[in-house]
Motif scaffolding. Structure first.
Motif, PDB file in Angstrom:
ATOM      1  N   TYR A 267     -44.688  44.409   2.340  1.00 28.50           N
ATOM      2  CA  TYR A 267     -45.640  44.557   1.234  1.00 28.50           C
ATOM      3  C   TYR A 267     -45.090  45.470   0.149  1.00 28.50           C
ATOM      4  N   ASP A 268     -45.297  45.042  -1.102  1.00 31.88           N
ATOM      5  CA  ASP A 268     -44.984  45.920  -2.223  1.00 31.88           C
ATOM      6  C   ASP A 268     -46.032  45.716  -3.318  1.00 31.88           C
ATOM      7  N   PHE A 269     -45.726  46.167  -4.539  1.00 38.61           N
ATOM      8  CA  PHE A 269     -46.688  46.107  -5.638  1.00 38.61           C
ATOM      9  C   PHE A 269     -46.372  44.937  -6.564  1.00 38.61           C
ATOM     10  N   TYR A 270     -47.171  44.845  -7.623  1.00 36.73           N
ATOM     11  CA  TYR A 270     -46.899  43.818  -8.626  1.00 36.73           C
ATOM     12  C   TYR A 270     -45.532  44.096  -9.237  1.00 36.73           C
ATOM     13  N   LEU A 271     -44.662  43.093  -9.181  1.00 40.21           N
ATOM     14  CA  LEU A 271     -43.265  43.299  -9.546  1.00 40.21           C
ATOM     15  C   LEU A 271     -42.838  42.416 -10.704  1.00 40.21           C
ATOM     16  N   ILE A 272     -42.201  43.049 -11.684  1.00 40.52           N
ATOM     17  CA  ILE A 272     -41.541  42.296 -12.742  1.00 40.52           C
ATOM     18  C   ILE A 272     -40.066  42.657 -12.684  1.00 40.52           C
ATOM     19  N   GLU A 273     -39.244  41.669 -12.375  1.00 41.24           N
ATOM     20  CA  GLU A 273     -37.808  41.936 -12.327  1.00 41.24           C
ATOM     21  C   GLU A 273     -37.177  41.617 -13.677  1.00 41.24           C
ATOM     22  N   THR A 274     -36.292  42.492 -14.114  1.00 43.69           N
ATOM     23  CA  THR A 274     -35.630  42.275 -15.409  1.00 43.69           C
ATOM     24  C   THR A 274     -34.119  42.322 -15.239  1.00 43.69           C
ATOM     25  N   ASP A 275     -33.408  41.803 -16.241  1.00 39.07           N
ATOM     26  CA  ASP A 275     -31.947  41.784 -16.186  1.00 39.07           C
ATOM     27  C   ASP A 275     -31.336  43.115 -16.607  1.00 39.07           C
ATOM     28  N   GLU A 276     -32.152  43.892 -17.322  1.00 41.61           N
ATOM     29  CA  GLU A 276     -31.688  45.202 -17.798  1.00 41.61           C
ATOM     30  C   GLU A 276     -32.722  46.245 -17.407  1.00 41.61           C
ATOM     31  N   ILE A 344     -52.925  50.837   3.797  1.00 45.03           N
ATOM     32  CA  ILE A 344     -51.548  50.836   3.293  1.00 45.03           C
ATOM     33  C   ILE A 344     -50.600  51.459   4.314  1.00 45.03           C
ATOM     34  N   GLY A 345     -51.092  52.503   4.976  1.00 41.23           N
ATOM     35  CA  GLY A 345     -50.270  53.145   5.994  1.00 41.23           C
ATOM     36  C   GLY A 345     -49.888  52.192   7.118  1.00 41.23           C
ATOM     37  N   ARG A 346     -50.737  51.217   7.375  1.00 39.38           N
ATOM     38  CA  ARG A 346     -50.465  50.279   8.471  1.00 39.38           C
ATOM     39  C   ARG A 346     -49.693  49.040   8.037  1.00 39.38           C
ATOM     40  N   LEU A 347     -49.507  48.874   6.732  1.00 35.52           N
ATOM     41  CA  LEU A 347     -48.758  47.703   6.267  1.00 35.52           C
ATOM     42  C   LEU A 347     -47.260  47.949   6.413  1.00 35.52           C
ATOM     43  N   PRO A 348     -46.509  46.912   6.791  1.00 35.73           N
ATOM     44  CA  PRO A 348     -45.054  47.042   6.782  1.00 35.73           C
ATOM     45  C   PRO A 348     -44.543  47.060   5.346  1.00 35.73           C
ATOM     46  N   LYS A 349     -43.705  48.028   5.044  1.00 31.64           N
ATOM     47  CA  LYS A 349     -43.238  48.188   3.664  1.00 31.64           C
ATOM     48  C   LYS A 349     -41.749  48.493   3.645  1.00 31.64           C
ATOM     49  N   PRO A 350     -41.041  48.083   2.600  1.00 35.03           N
ATOM     50  CA  PRO A 350     -39.639  48.486   2.448  1.00 35.03           C
ATOM     51  C   PRO A 350     -39.542  49.998   2.275  1.00 35.03           C
ATOM     52  N   VAL A 351     -38.405  50.556   2.613  1.00 35.90           N
ATOM     53  CA  VAL A 351     -38.213  51.996   2.474  1.00 35.90           C
ATOM     54  C   VAL A 351     -38.427  52.445   1.027  1.00 35.90           C
ATOM     55  N   LEU A 352     -38.024  51.604   0.083  1.00 32.44           N
ATOM     56  CA  LEU A 352     -38.218  51.935  -1.334  1.00 32.44           C
ATOM     57  C   LEU A 352     -39.688  52.227  -1.632  1.00 32.44           C
ATOM     58  N   ILE A 353     -40.569  51.411  -1.095  1.00 35.21           N
ATOM     59  CA  ILE A 353     -42.005  51.565  -1.349  1.00 35.21           C
ATOM     60  C   ILE A 353     -42.553  52.774  -0.593  1.00 35.21           C
ATOM     61  N   THR A 354     -42.138  52.920   0.652  1.00 35.29           N
ATOM     62  CA  THR A 354     -42.582  54.073   1.436  1.00 35.29           C
ATOM     63  C   THR A 354     -42.170  55.387   0.769  1.00 35.29           C
ATOM     64  N   SER A 355     -40.954  55.420   0.244  1.00 38.08           N
ATOM     65  CA  SER A 355     -40.473  56.630  -0.405  1.00 38.08           C
ATOM     66  C   SER A 355     -41.304  56.946  -1.650  1.00 38.08           C
ATOM     67  N   TYR A 356     -41.597  55.905  -2.416  1.00 34.82           N
ATOM     68  CA  TYR A 356     -42.425  56.108  -3.613  1.00 34.82           C
ATOM     69  C   TYR A 356     -43.797  56.672  -3.222  1.00 34.82           C
ATOM     70  N   LEU A 357     -44.414  56.057  -2.252  1.00 36.81           N
ATOM     71  CA  LEU A 357     -45.756  56.490  -1.839  1.00 36.81           C
ATOM     72  C   LEU A 357     -45.734  57.934  -1.359  1.00 36.81           C
ATOM     73  N   ARG A 358     -44.691  58.268  -0.630  1.00 34.25           N
ATOM     74  CA  ARG A 358     -44.612  59.627  -0.108  1.00 34.25           C
ATOM     75  C   ARG A 358     -44.444  60.636  -1.246  1.00 34.25           C
ATOM     76  N   GLN A 359     -43.584  60.319  -2.205  1.00 29.39           N
ATOM     77  CA  GLN A 359     -43.346  61.289  -3.269  1.00 29.39           C
ATOM     78  C   GLN A 359     -44.528  61.358  -4.228  1.00 29.39           C
ATOM     79  N   LYS A 360     -45.298  60.259  -4.315  1.00 26.74           N
ATOM     80  CA  LYS A 360     -46.418  60.228  -5.253  1.00 26.74           C
ATOM     81  C   LYS A 360     -47.685  60.830  -4.632  1.00 26.74           C
ATOM     82  N   PHE A 361     -47.875  60.532  -3.353  1.00 28.89           N
ATOM     83  CA  PHE A 361     -49.136  60.935  -2.724  1.00 28.89           C
ATOM     84  C   PHE A 361     -48.943  61.905  -1.557  1.00 28.89           C
ATOM     85  N   GLY A 362     -47.712  62.202  -1.244  1.00 22.13           N
ATOM     86  CA  GLY A 362     -47.456  63.144  -0.147  1.00 22.13           C
ATOM     87  C   GLY A 362     -47.419  62.443   1.130  1.00 22.13           C
TER      88      GLY A 362
END
Length: 362
Positions: A267-276, A344-362
């Motif tokens: 699971y992740d968030f709404y994603l827009i991928e760009t070339d730059e 959210i804590g119980r959802l499987p998430k990539p490390v990138l997302i887990t790291s963001y959540l931790r730094q944003k919300f502790g």
DNA sequence: AATGCGGGGAG
DNA sequence: CTCCCAGCATT
């Protein structure tokens, strides 16, 4: 004494020498205390492309959560992925569940007992089939993993590129000849991998204290650091992820990744991928529903940055938190759903997302 | 035969 | 930085 007869002597002495070495250097690892095919299977799947030190705590947690294959078969796949979170190569977890269900429901809970029948199971290839067949059932079939390629390439001076099919067969054939001289196939398979992991390491092999020193073609010619030969891999792809983190009343909007891409079923968030890399929200093609939101309610005018290094991709991520007013909370883009922090804590998430959540919300 | 798939630790 | 780890499935 010519080279050929030296090589033949090395072949007959190889397994006994490793067996002896193993008796003194064997690490105490949890999966070495069992012949339960379920536990051995689990440990081998976890250890695919994964160091012992990294995989071991996962093994302990999985055994705790799923003591038997039937327990794993009953589990919710999402919970299994959640336990797997952070280990990578998530198809391993999906195949784990698939095979647990198959063994439980179609095979009456009994694992297949031969190399050939194990090979038919999802997530089990030549290495893993050989590992289970020998460790759990004593079948005389050699494991050929990264350690084995390295040890054999050095000892026997094999210079073939190990990524080619021809070399793979060559190494497999050599390994088959070698295991014939082993006292116990299971111990020998453990021994050669342990030897590769501890003694005949990739960077700085401990040749000075090596029991095979005087038979090792690589050592005798000073080539140990050049073997095994392996074609260099493709350059990593750079990707730019722009995440819109929609928030309403303490809940965040997340979605399951289903595309044929990395992190399937995580699971992740709404994603827009760009070339730059993107500097501002207005540079993104925003989802229709979010436009009025973005104009007025963006919390993070300057996004949180995130980086994730994969072996095949380098992802530069930016996260914009956006507060969604109640009036628009039911207008989320397709696939997104609101989740509470607990969920959210119980959802499987990539490390990138887990790291963001931790730094944003502790 | 090539490619894609995670994340982390060692040198 | 680079390499590679108890590899496998898909194309």
């Amino acid at each position: 004494m010519n080279w050929q007869s030296d090589a033949n002597k090395t072949i007959t002495a190889f397994a006994p020498t490793l067996d002896r070495w193993y008796q003194h250097h064997k690490r105490d690892l949890p999966w070495r205390h069992t012949r339960d095919p379920y536990r051995i299977w689990l440990s081998e799947i976890i250890l695919q492309q994964t160091r012992v030190a990294q995989g071991r705590p996962y093994y302990e947690r999985f055994i705790e959560a799923f003591p038997t294959v039937a327990d794993m078969a009953r589990a919710d796949e999402r919970d299994l992925l959640r336990l797997w979170q952070g280990l990578g190569y998530y198809s391993r977890a999906r195949n784990l569940h698939k095979t647990a269900k198959y063994v439980t429901q179609e095979l009456g809970g009994q694992f297949p007992e031969t190399y050939a029948s194990l090979l038919a199971l999802k997530g089990i290839g030549t290495y893993t089939a050989a590992a289970i067949a020998s460790f759990a059932f004593g079948e005389r079939v050699p494991v050929v993993d990264g350690n084995v390629y390295r040890v054999l390439a050095r000892v026997f001076g094999v210079v073939d590129d190990i990524t080619t099919t021809r070399a793979k067969k060559l190494f497999a054939d050599l390994a088959t000849r070698l295991i014939a001289f082993a006292r116990d196939p299971a111990d020998y398979n453990q021994a050669i991998m342990e030897f590769g992991a501890i003694q005949c390491t990739p960077g700085a092999p401990d040749c000075l204290l090596c029991p095979l020193q005087q038979q090792c073609r690589a050592f005798l010619t000073g080539q140990q650091h050049k073997l095994p030969v392996k074609a260099k891999k493709v350059p990593v792809k750079q990707r730019f992820f722009n995440y819109l983190v929609f928030r309403n009343n303490g809940q965040l909007a997340m979605r399951e990744r289903t595309a044929k891409d990395i992190w399937q079923q995580l699971y992740d968030f709404y994603l827009i991928e760009t070339d730059e890399p993107t500097e501002a929200l207005r540079d993104l093609a925003l989802p229709v529903a979010s436009e009025p939101v973005v104009q007025t309610e963006a919390v993070d005018r300057f996004p949180e940055a995130g980086q994730q290094l994969l072996s095949h991709q380098r992802i530069e991520a930016k996260f914009w938190m956006i507060d969604v007013p109640d009036a628009l909370k039911n207008a989320l883009p397709e696939g997104l759903q609101w989740y509470t922090p607990d969920e959210i804590g119980r959802l499987p998430k990539p490390v990138l997302i887990t790291s963001y959540l931790r730094q944003k919300f502790g």
